[in-house]
Scaffold this motif. Sequence first.
Motif, short mmCIF file in Angstrom:
data_model
loop_
_atom_site.label_atom_id
_atom_site.label_comp_id
_atom_site.label_asym_id
_atom_site.label_seq_id
_atom_site.Cartn_x
_atom_site.Cartn_y
_atom_site.Cartn_z
N UNK A 163 -31.91 37.14 81.04
CA UNK A 163 -30.59 37.24 80.42
C UNK A 163 -29.99 35.87 80.17
N UNK A 164 -30.36 34.88 80.98
CA UNK A 164 -29.83 33.53 80.78
C UNK A 164 -30.40 32.86 79.53
N UNK A 165 -31.48 33.43 78.96
CA UNK A 165 -32.10 32.84 77.77
C UNK A 165 -31.28 33.04 76.51
N UNK A 166 -30.30 33.93 76.54
CA UNK A 166 -29.57 34.24 75.32
C UNK A 166 -28.73 33.06 74.82
N UNK A 167 -28.45 32.11 75.68
CA UNK A 167 -27.66 30.94 75.29
C UNK A 167 -28.53 29.79 74.79
N UNK A 168 -29.82 29.95 74.85
CA UNK A 168 -30.74 28.88 74.43
C UNK A 168 -31.03 28.98 72.94
N UNK A 169 -31.71 27.96 72.44
CA UNK A 169 -32.08 27.89 71.03
C UNK A 169 -33.60 27.95 70.88
N UNK A 170 -34.10 28.34 69.70
CA UNK A 170 -35.54 28.56 69.53
C UNK A 170 -36.43 27.41 69.97
N UNK A 171 -35.98 26.17 69.77
CA UNK A 171 -36.84 25.03 70.11
C UNK A 171 -37.08 24.90 71.62
N UNK A 172 -36.32 25.63 72.42
CA UNK A 172 -36.47 25.57 73.88
C UNK A 172 -37.51 26.55 74.40
N UNK A 173 -38.16 27.28 73.50
CA UNK A 173 -39.12 28.31 73.93
C UNK A 173 -40.53 28.00 73.42
N UNK A 174 -41.52 28.59 74.08
CA UNK A 174 -42.91 28.50 73.63
C UNK A 174 -43.11 29.47 72.46
N UNK A 175 -44.31 29.40 71.85
CA UNK A 175 -44.61 30.27 70.72
C UNK A 175 -44.54 31.75 71.08
N UNK A 176 -45.12 32.10 72.24
CA UNK A 176 -45.09 33.49 72.66
C UNK A 176 -43.68 33.99 72.94
#
Length: 345
Positions: A163-176
């Motif tokens: 749930x804490x990921x909702x405040x992040x932006x796409x560049x902060x995540x891996x491809x999967x």
Amino acid sequence: MKSLNSIKKNKVDHTLHVHNKLLEIKNVKKYFPIKGGVLKRTVGQLKAVDDISFTIFKGETLGIVGESGSGKSTLGRTILRLTDPTEGKILFHGIDLAKLNQNQVRPYRKNMQIVFQDPFASLNSKMSVQQLVEEPLIVQGRLPKHERKKKVYDIIEKVGLRSSDVQKYPHEFSGGQRQRISIARALVMKPNFVICDEPVSALDVSIQSQVLNLMKDLQDELQLTYLFIAHDLSVVKHISDRVAVMYLGRFVELTTKKSLYQNPLHPYTQALLSSIPTIHIHPGQKEKREKIILKGDLPSPTNPPSGCAFHTRCPYAFKKCFEQRPQLQMVEKDHYVACHLYNPK
């Protein structure tokens, strides 16, 4: 590291026994005009999708495979009316979407969604996960903000993110993880039909099985129907109930997964399956399948061959193949093939 062999089996048996039609495609064509000359007049047509008919049943996964340039993605976009068909009918719950304008189609989009191939390009890098997933709810409905927020959190957790990921932006995540966000965005409206346009081809092999497992689990939980477009025959084999093989804008074979992989009938399908790499575990182990090497390249859809489009590369072509276009016909139970070898007269 997980392999595709580790993908879970569906909890529900999605087979042809489910006879509730969800989507019916009738004689759909999508031609793109070719402009030329100083006045930019139409001098030809690119036949991306050339007279295709098929049915998708509720709860099943229909896979579509073929070479790059065969028209798979164009067919998917045409079904969703992201591009308008040149001819044909697109019957969704009995309503012909091909006859509707874009404003009339909009109410149906909440039930028809798409997961794109590249999670790096399909997500707006300037929007947070909250904004990306919430956007369809804003466009389609008038839910209060607190209800929209709850839906976003619910679907984010369903796709395996925190749930804490909702405040992040796409560049902060891996491809999967980005593809999980794309899946969440597609499912937040609770659609019953999803087109998956090569959703794992841009991912590492170790991540592909995780995403495919997720999609299968979500299909069972949310009662989804998939049209799964891919060029990887191993992926299609594990996730599909039926498989259609596409060549130069046309279906050449359509049958159940088991029948296609155990008894391919069309020469093009046989060549595709023979190209799947085989790993030899034991020294001296012989090749199980005979390799079929197709000569030549895929013909141009701007000037397709007369008769059977595959006759320029087919090792079994005879006179009728050059003159008449074969129709998709049932040659065995639930096994449709467009080939004159099964109707030579």
